[in-house]
Scaffold this motif. Structure first.
Motif, PDB file in Angstrom:
ATOM      1  N   LEU A  14     -25.555  21.178  24.885  1.00  0.00           N
ATOM      2  CA  LEU A  14     -25.284  20.275  23.753  1.00  0.00           C
ATOM      3  C   LEU A  14     -25.103  18.851  24.256  1.00  0.00           C
ATOM      4  CD1 LEU A  14     -22.831  22.407  21.600  1.00  0.00           C
ATOM      5  CD2 LEU A  14     -25.212  21.908  21.132  1.00  0.00           C
ATOM      6  N   LEU A  15     -24.372  18.717  25.370  1.00  0.00           N
ATOM      7  CA  LEU A  15     -24.170  17.384  25.936  1.00  0.00           C
ATOM      8  C   LEU A  15     -25.506  16.784  26.376  1.00  0.00           C
ATOM      9  CD1 LEU A  15     -22.127  15.212  27.020  1.00  0.00           C
ATOM     10  CD2 LEU A  15     -22.458  16.306  29.245  1.00  0.00           C
ATOM     11  N   GLY A  16     -26.330  17.607  27.050  1.00  0.00           N
ATOM     12  CA  GLY A  16     -27.640  17.121  27.502  1.00  0.00           C
ATOM     13  C   GLY A  16     -28.489  16.642  26.333  1.00  0.00           C
ATOM     14  N   ALA A  17     -28.509  17.444  25.261  1.00  0.00           N
ATOM     15  CA  ALA A  17     -29.301  17.069  24.094  1.00  0.00           C
ATOM     16  C   ALA A  17     -28.770  15.782  23.483  1.00  0.00           C
ATOM     17  CB  ALA A  17     -29.276  18.189  23.062  1.00  0.00           C
ATOM     18  N   PHE A  18     -27.444  15.666  23.435  1.00  0.00           N
ATOM     19  CA  PHE A  18     -26.860  14.450  22.862  1.00  0.00           C
ATOM     20  C   PHE A  18     -27.258  13.231  23.692  1.00  0.00           C
ATOM     21  CE2 PHE A  18     -23.461  11.309  22.866  1.00  0.00           C
ATOM     22  CZ  PHE A  18     -23.449  10.975  21.520  1.00  0.00           C
ATOM     23  N   LEU A  19     -27.057  13.316  25.009  1.00  0.00           N
ATOM     24  CA  LEU A  19     -27.327  12.153  25.864  1.00  0.00           C
ATOM     25  C   LEU A  19     -28.789  11.737  25.779  1.00  0.00           C
ATOM     26  CD1 LEU A  19     -25.340  12.944  29.126  1.00  0.00           C
ATOM     27  CD2 LEU A  19     -24.785  11.304  27.332  1.00  0.00           C
ATOM     28  N   LEU A  20     -29.701  12.723  25.896  1.00  0.00           N
ATOM     29  CA  LEU A  20     -31.122  12.379  25.987  1.00  0.00           C
ATOM     30  C   LEU A  20     -31.705  11.950  24.641  1.00  0.00           C
ATOM     31  CD1 LEU A  20     -32.634  14.841  28.560  1.00  0.00           C
ATOM     32  CD2 LEU A  20     -31.616  12.616  28.860  1.00  0.00           C
ATOM     33  N   THR A  21     -31.028  12.250  23.548  1.00  0.00           N
ATOM     34  CA  THR A  21     -31.533  11.781  22.260  1.00  0.00           C
ATOM     35  C   THR A  21     -30.846  10.488  21.859  1.00  0.00           C
ATOM     36  OG1 THR A  21     -31.412  14.109  21.707  1.00  0.00           O
ATOM     37  CG2 THR A  21     -32.215  12.644  19.998  1.00  0.00           C
ATOM     38  N   TYR A  22     -29.536  10.468  22.106  1.00  0.00           N
ATOM     39  CA  TYR A  22     -28.755   9.332  21.629  1.00  0.00           C
ATOM     40  C   TYR A  22     -29.009   8.076  22.454  1.00  0.00           C
ATOM     41  CZ  TYR A  22     -24.691   6.339  21.170  1.00  0.00           C
ATOM     42  OH  TYR A  22     -23.892   5.259  21.018  1.00  0.00           O
ATOM     43  N   ALA A  55     -17.058  15.603  13.943  1.00  0.00           N
ATOM     44  CA  ALA A  55     -18.525  15.576  13.900  1.00  0.00           C
ATOM     45  C   ALA A  55     -19.008  15.350  12.469  1.00  0.00           C
ATOM     46  CB  ALA A  55     -19.093  16.875  14.460  1.00  0.00           C
ATOM     47  N   PHE A  56     -18.328  15.996  11.504  1.00  0.00           N
ATOM     48  CA  PHE A  56     -18.742  15.803  10.117  1.00  0.00           C
ATOM     49  C   PHE A  56     -18.447  14.388   9.631  1.00  0.00           C
ATOM     50  CE2 PHE A  56     -19.125  20.363   9.870  1.00  0.00           C
ATOM     51  CZ  PHE A  56     -20.169  20.512   8.979  1.00  0.00           C
ATOM     52  N   TYR A  57     -17.426  13.760  10.234  1.00  0.00           N
ATOM     53  CA  TYR A  57     -17.021  12.424   9.807  1.00  0.00           C
ATOM     54  C   TYR A  57     -17.898  11.343  10.456  1.00  0.00           C
ATOM     55  CZ  TYR A  57     -14.207   8.179   9.989  1.00  0.00           C
ATOM     56  OH  TYR A  57     -13.791   6.889   9.932  1.00  0.00           O
ATOM     57  N   LEU A  58     -18.573  11.704  11.554  1.00  0.00           N
ATOM     58  CA  LEU A  58     -19.315  10.723  12.368  1.00  0.00           C
ATOM     59  C   LEU A  58     -20.182   9.723  11.586  1.00  0.00           C
ATOM     60  CD1 LEU A  58     -20.583  12.330  15.684  1.00  0.00           C
ATOM     61  CD2 LEU A  58     -19.263  10.252  15.406  1.00  0.00           C
ATOM     62  N   PRO A  59     -20.927  10.132  10.560  1.00  0.00           N
ATOM     63  CA  PRO A  59     -21.801   9.147   9.895  1.00  0.00           C
ATOM     64  C   PRO A  59     -21.052   7.946   9.337  1.00  0.00           C
ATOM     65  CG  PRO A  59     -22.299  11.355   9.122  1.00  0.00           C
ATOM     66  CD  PRO A  59     -21.131  11.480  10.030  1.00  0.00           C
ATOM     67  N   PHE A  60     -19.780   8.138   9.016  1.00  0.00           N
ATOM     68  CA  PHE A  60     -19.018   7.027   8.428  1.00  0.00           C
ATOM     69  C   PHE A  60     -18.129   6.334   9.444  1.00  0.00           C
ATOM     70  CE2 PHE A  60     -19.604  10.037   4.833  1.00  0.00           C
ATOM     71  CZ  PHE A  60     -20.600   9.304   4.228  1.00  0.00           C
ATOM     72  N   LEU A  61     -18.298   6.676  10.694  1.00  0.00           N
ATOM     73  CA  LEU A  61     -17.437   6.146  11.755  1.00  0.00           C
ATOM     74  C   LEU A  61     -17.404   4.622  11.699  1.00  0.00           C
ATOM     75  CD1 LEU A  61     -15.853   7.077  14.276  1.00  0.00           C
ATOM     76  CD2 LEU A  61     -17.885   6.526  15.578  1.00  0.00           C
ATOM     77  N   ASN A  62     -16.221   4.084  11.499  1.00  0.00           N
ATOM     78  CA  ASN A  62     -16.126   2.631  11.371  1.00  0.00           C
ATOM     79  C   ASN A  62     -14.873   2.070  12.014  1.00  0.00           C
ATOM     80  OD1 ASN A  62     -17.410   0.387  10.673  1.00  0.00           O
ATOM     81  ND2 ASN A  62     -17.399   0.745   8.459  1.00  0.00           N
ATOM     82  N   ILE A  63     -14.229   2.857  12.884  1.00  0.00           N
ATOM     83  CA  ILE A  63     -12.998   2.386  13.500  1.00  0.00           C
ATOM     84  C   ILE A  63     -13.355   1.781  14.851  1.00  0.00           C
ATOM     85  CG2 ILE A  63     -10.604   3.064  13.890  1.00  0.00           C
ATOM     86  CD1 ILE A  63     -11.614   5.945  13.081  1.00  0.00           C
ATOM     87  N   LEU A  64     -12.930   0.542  15.066  1.00  0.00           N
ATOM     88  CA  LEU A  64     -13.130  -0.034  16.390  1.00  0.00           C
ATOM     89  C   LEU A  64     -12.175   0.656  17.345  1.00  0.00           C
ATOM     90  CD1 LEU A  64     -13.496  -3.766  15.432  1.00  0.00           C
ATOM     91  CD2 LEU A  64     -15.249  -2.280  16.358  1.00  0.00           C
ATOM     92  N   PRO A  65     -12.488   0.849  18.605  1.00  0.00           N
ATOM     93  CA  PRO A  65     -13.737   0.479  19.263  1.00  0.00           C
ATOM     94  C   PRO A  65     -14.815   1.557  19.156  1.00  0.00           C
ATOM     95  CG  PRO A  65     -12.208   1.348  20.867  1.00  0.00           C
ATOM     96  CD  PRO A  65     -11.526   1.432  19.541  1.00  0.00           C
ATOM     97  N   PHE A  66     -14.487   2.689  18.511  1.00  0.00           N
ATOM     98  CA  PHE A  66     -15.442   3.797  18.506  1.00  0.00           C
ATOM     99  C   PHE A  66     -16.741   3.423  17.800  1.00  0.00           C
ATOM    100  CE2 PHE A  66     -11.220   5.796  18.560  1.00  0.00           C
ATOM    101  CZ  PHE A  66     -11.302   6.339  19.818  1.00  0.00           C
ATOM    102  N   ALA A  67     -16.665   2.491  16.888  1.00  0.00           N
ATOM    103  CA  ALA A  67     -17.855   2.153  16.111  1.00  0.00           C
ATOM    104  C   ALA A  67     -18.978   1.604  16.994  1.00  0.00           C
ATOM    105  CB  ALA A  67     -17.504   1.141  15.032  1.00  0.00           C
ATOM    106  N   TYR A  68     -18.647   1.247  18.251  1.00  0.00           N
ATOM    107  CA  TYR A  68     -19.704   0.726  19.119  1.00  0.00           C
ATOM    108  C   TYR A  68     -20.752   1.769  19.462  1.00  0.00           C
ATOM    109  CZ  TYR A  68     -17.583  -3.773  19.733  1.00  0.00           C
ATOM    110  OH  TYR A  68     -17.095  -5.026  19.501  1.00  0.00           O
ATOM    111  N   ILE A  69     -20.413   3.049  19.235  1.00  0.00           N
ATOM    112  CA  ILE A  69     -21.445   4.044  19.520  1.00  0.00           C
ATOM    113  C   ILE A  69     -22.490   4.083  18.418  1.00  0.00           C
ATOM    114  CG2 ILE A  69     -19.864   5.468  20.879  1.00  0.00           C
ATOM    115  CD1 ILE A  69     -19.939   7.477  18.563  1.00  0.00           C
ATOM    116  N   ARG A  70     -22.232   3.429  17.295  1.00  0.00           N
ATOM    117  CA  ARG A  70     -23.245   3.432  16.225  1.00  0.00           C
ATOM    118  C   ARG A  70     -24.523   2.757  16.701  1.00  0.00           C
ATOM    119  NH1 ARG A  70     -20.899   3.913  10.601  1.00  0.00           N
ATOM    120  NH2 ARG A  70     -22.975   3.297   9.968  1.00  0.00           N
ATOM    121  N   THR A  71     -25.634   3.203  16.145  1.00  0.00           N
ATOM    122  CA  THR A  71     -26.914   2.644  16.599  1.00  0.00           C
ATOM    123  C   THR A  71     -27.407   1.521  15.697  1.00  0.00           C
ATOM    124  OG1 THR A  71     -27.984   4.394  15.371  1.00  0.00           O
ATOM    125  CG2 THR A  71     -27.767   4.717  17.739  1.00  0.00           C
ATOM    126  N   ASP A  72     -26.718   1.290  14.572  1.00  0.00           N
ATOM    127  CA  ASP A  72     -27.242   0.287  13.639  1.00  0.00           C
ATOM    128  C   ASP A  72     -26.421  -0.993  13.636  1.00  0.00           C
ATOM    129  OD1 ASP A  72     -25.060   1.455  12.609  1.00  0.00           O
ATOM    130  OD2 ASP A  72     -25.946   2.025  10.694  1.00  0.00           O
TER     131      ASP A  72
END
Lengths: 323, 379
Positions: free
Chosen positions: B316-324, B36-53
């Motif tokens: 936590l899952l609900g908050a993640f889904l409905l915000t993300y 979770a702390f590493y998430l902002p720098f997530l850049n490994i494919l295929p996981f990077a597809y969850i990025r919003t930018d």
């Protein structure tokens, strides 16, 4: 604080309050009847009212009427709009019951769940008019305020001598119409065979079903009646304010609910008393302070009533509504 | 070893977690937190597809993560009210707004409140209540509001509470918009303070550019809040809530002071909502009434209920889904409230216990369903 403004126009403000209050009272009937029978706050009821206002607009648009028609056309169009709004609102209320509440009743879900599905339905209905229909059909749907042609024009009828209070035709129609509908409903619930079933279920659902009252049918009836009253309220609202919007239901619903609690939820006559008092209190408050605070009044009234007399002015219970 | 593995097979995921040795669970938890702390720098494919930018029109990834975590904090707080104590609070945005407004009113040098204090005590124009002092103020304000609101209504039936809180949320917003002399009205308050920290590259540590630092801060607070929520759930208070939720009369007969514990739940929920609002206001560095519409209250309720009220992980899952999800698929932003409405109705009818239910809650629902069926066959 501007008490001068209030006292110099006290008669006018009171009349204003009664007009508003009649509309609240009609909407409050829906809350109060459903609460009386099911012990449930129907959160989607405010949207039932909103659907009614859009139906009025729809009827006027289809008929192609607008301001300045001849008298027979005006009467015909208004009555048609009334009928359509009542049917549309009652249908919406019935649909909400079938989709959101009946499956839960079968499962014996806790009360919290009913409230949440109610909110869900309310959101869906609001967004239908604010978003879905706009994409499908374009204007007038969408997140903007829509004008409804004032088919029934405001005309001065007479002036009460002495206090110089001018009475207009729309006010007479709204107040008389609202009170007449409420008296009709009151008579229906207290005198008719179906009404007796409603009171029986409100008093004791289990015993009522042992006595041969079909509980599901009574609940449907209650939703239909409440919806139809909201439809009447919708027409009267459009006569007075000439607008509708996808989210007008929210604030009116909150006030109507307050009116129902103020008069005693589950009590039909209480809805009338609560609605009128709340309407007057609100107009007074918005004259003394500013119209921005009118919405706050309803909430303060609600909290004060709950603190000091939670059963409302006339007491609760549809089952004991004989007196 | 193979025996252990055999025992694992055929178990549901949840039972597997429960059956795993304690150290393994701790390691997995630590890994999740580290990830979770590493998430902002997530850049490994295929996981990077969850990025919003990924596309140029997307929203800043770290800011989205920050918002997700702030809403998670709010949802965990609301879960204390809805999930633990079984009370429906539809005005949670009011407490959230109170938290944001407390830090703005007391911490911003340009807020009318701070200006009047400056004038009265002859302080300089730069002076404002320090950030660290704003935190207890925000908590105290939302806690007090919770008690004031709860005291008259919690003695009554639960559904009254829903409508009173619904009104409360709106009142806070209307008041904030109309009290020009205190809150600057619709203009809002700018210059909301940020937490102190060393300057890096000539910028303050917490600034508007480096959102990942805000995200880490919020994540730390979330971890504390989640920890407290778990401790609370299994405490004496938590058991009292459980008893009240299942049968208030029975609980009262057994000596549980229902009103007191309900008020506690309400106040604790309010305080957590205040903390979430404070974080939000501080990150924005600007607070205005329109950020606290009633729809946000419904969103919070939807997070708790869809995720699985009563279960912190579910929430936590609900908050993640409905915000993300709305941020990831921005082109459907306008459809968000409609989707919430449909999701609320569907989830409540098909799976009233939520996506990841608490075991106990799921059993309560099962019980009630059986009772209803038996009652139906009896007649």
């Amino acid at each position: 604080m501007d008490f001068d403004a209030l006292f110099s126009g006290l008669d006018r403000h009171t009349l204003d309050g009664i007009t508003r209050g009649s509309i609240y009272a009609l909407v409050a009937l829906g809350y109060t009847m459903v609460y009386g029978v099911m012990k449930l706050i129907n959160f989607a009821h405010s949207e039932v009212f909103m659907v009614g206002t859009w139906t009025v607009l729809g009827v006027y648009t289809v008929l192609g009427v607008s301001t300045g028609e001849t008298l027979p056309v005006v009467i015909g169009a208004t009555l048609l709009a009334l009928l359509a709004a009542m049917i549309a609102s009652a249908g919406t209320a019935l649909a909400v019951e079938r989709i959101a509440y009946r499956p839960l009743r079968k499962k014996g879900a806790p009360p919290l769940i009913f409230l949440i599905t109610g909110i869900g339905c309310s959101l869906v209905l609001v967004e239908l008019f604010g978003q879905v229909f706009e994409v499908l059909f374009g204007p007038p749907f969408g997140r903007v305020t829509v004008n409804i042609p004032s088919v029934l024009e405001t005309k001065e009828l007479f002036t009460i001598p002495g206090i110089d209070l001018t009475i207009t035709n729309t006010r007479v129609i709204i107040i008389v119409g609202a009170i007449a509908m409420m008296m009709a409903l009151d008579t229906f619930v207290n005198k008719s065979r179906l009404g007796r079933g409603v009171r029986a279920v409100a008093q004791d659902p289990d015993t009522a079903s042992l006595m041969g009252v079909n509980q599901n049918r009574v609940i449907m009836l209650v939703f239909v009646l409440g919806g139809a009253m909201a439809g009447v309220a919708a027409l009267l609202y459009t006569i007075q304010y000439d607008i509708t919007k996808f989210d007008i239901g929210f604030i009116i619903g909150l006030k109507a609910f307050t009116a129902a609690v103020l008069g005693g939820i589950g009590n039909l006559r209480g809805a009338l008393v609560g609605g009128l008092l709340l309407g007057i209190a609100e107009v007074y408050a918005s004259t003394i302070w500013s119209s921005e605070w009118a919405n706050v009044t309803a909430f303060v009234v609600l909290v004060v009533v709950l603190m000091f007399r939670p059963t409302g002015l006339l007491g609760e219970s549809l089952g004991k509504a004989r007196a | 070893m193979s025996q252990i593995l055999d025992a694992y097979r055929g178990l549901k995921l949840r039972d597997r977690i429960a059956a795993a040795p304690n150290w393994a669970r701790k390691v997995v938890l630590l890994l999740v937190v580290a990830f979770a702390f590493y998430l902002p720098f997530l850049n490994i494919l295929p996981f990077a597809y969850i990025r919003t930018d990924l596309s140029s029109s997307g929203s800043d990834w770290a800011s989205v993560l920050f918002l997700v975590v702030v809403y998670m904090i709010a949802a965990v707080g609301l879960n204390v009210v809805i999930g633990f104590a079984g009370l429906l609070d539809l005005g949670y945005v009011g407490f959230y707004a109170l938290g944001a407004y407390s830090i703005a009113l007391f911490g911003s040098p340009s807020s009318p409140v701070v200006e009047s204090i400056q004038n009265r005590f002859g302080l300089s124009e730069e002076w404002a209540v320090p950030f660290a002092m704003c935190i207890p103020i925000a908590i105290a304000m939302s806690l007090t509001a919770g008690v004031i609101l709860g005291a008259p209504t919690l003695r009554l039936r639960g559904d009254y509470l829903a409508i009173v809180t619904l009104g409360f949320g709106e009142i806070i917003r209307i008041t904030a918009r109309n009290l020009d002399g205190v809150t600057n009205g619709a203009t809002g308050i700018s210059g909301v303070p940020v937490p102190p920290g060393p300057e890096i590259d000539g910028r303050p540590f917490f600034n508007t550019v480096d959102a990942e630092r805000w995200y880490w801060l919020a994540l730390c607070i979330l971890i504390v809040v989640v920890f407290l929520a778990f401790r609370l759930e299994s405490s004496r208070v938590g058991r009292a809530w459980l008893a009240i939720r299942e049968d208030e009369d029975a609980a009262a007969i057994m000596g549980v002071a229902a009103f007191k514990f309900k008020l506690w739940a309400f106040a604790i929920g309010a305080a957590v909502g205040g903390i979430a609002g404070l974080l939000f206001g501080s990150k924005q560095q600007y607070v205005e009434p329109n950020a606290f519409m009633v729809q946000l209250s419904f969103l919070f309720v939807a997070m708790v209920v869809i995720g699985g009220s009563g279960n912190v992980y579910g929430v936590l899952l609900g908050a993640f889904l409905l915000t993300y999800l709305p941020e990831r698929f921005r082109e459907f932003q306008e459809w968000r409230p409609f989707a919430f409405g449909v999701a609320l109705v569907l989830v409540m009818i098909l799976r009233p216990q939520g996506l990841v239910p608490s075991r106990r809650r799921a059993r309560e629902f099962e019980d009630r369903r059986h009772e209803a069926e038996e009652a139906a066959t009896d007649v």
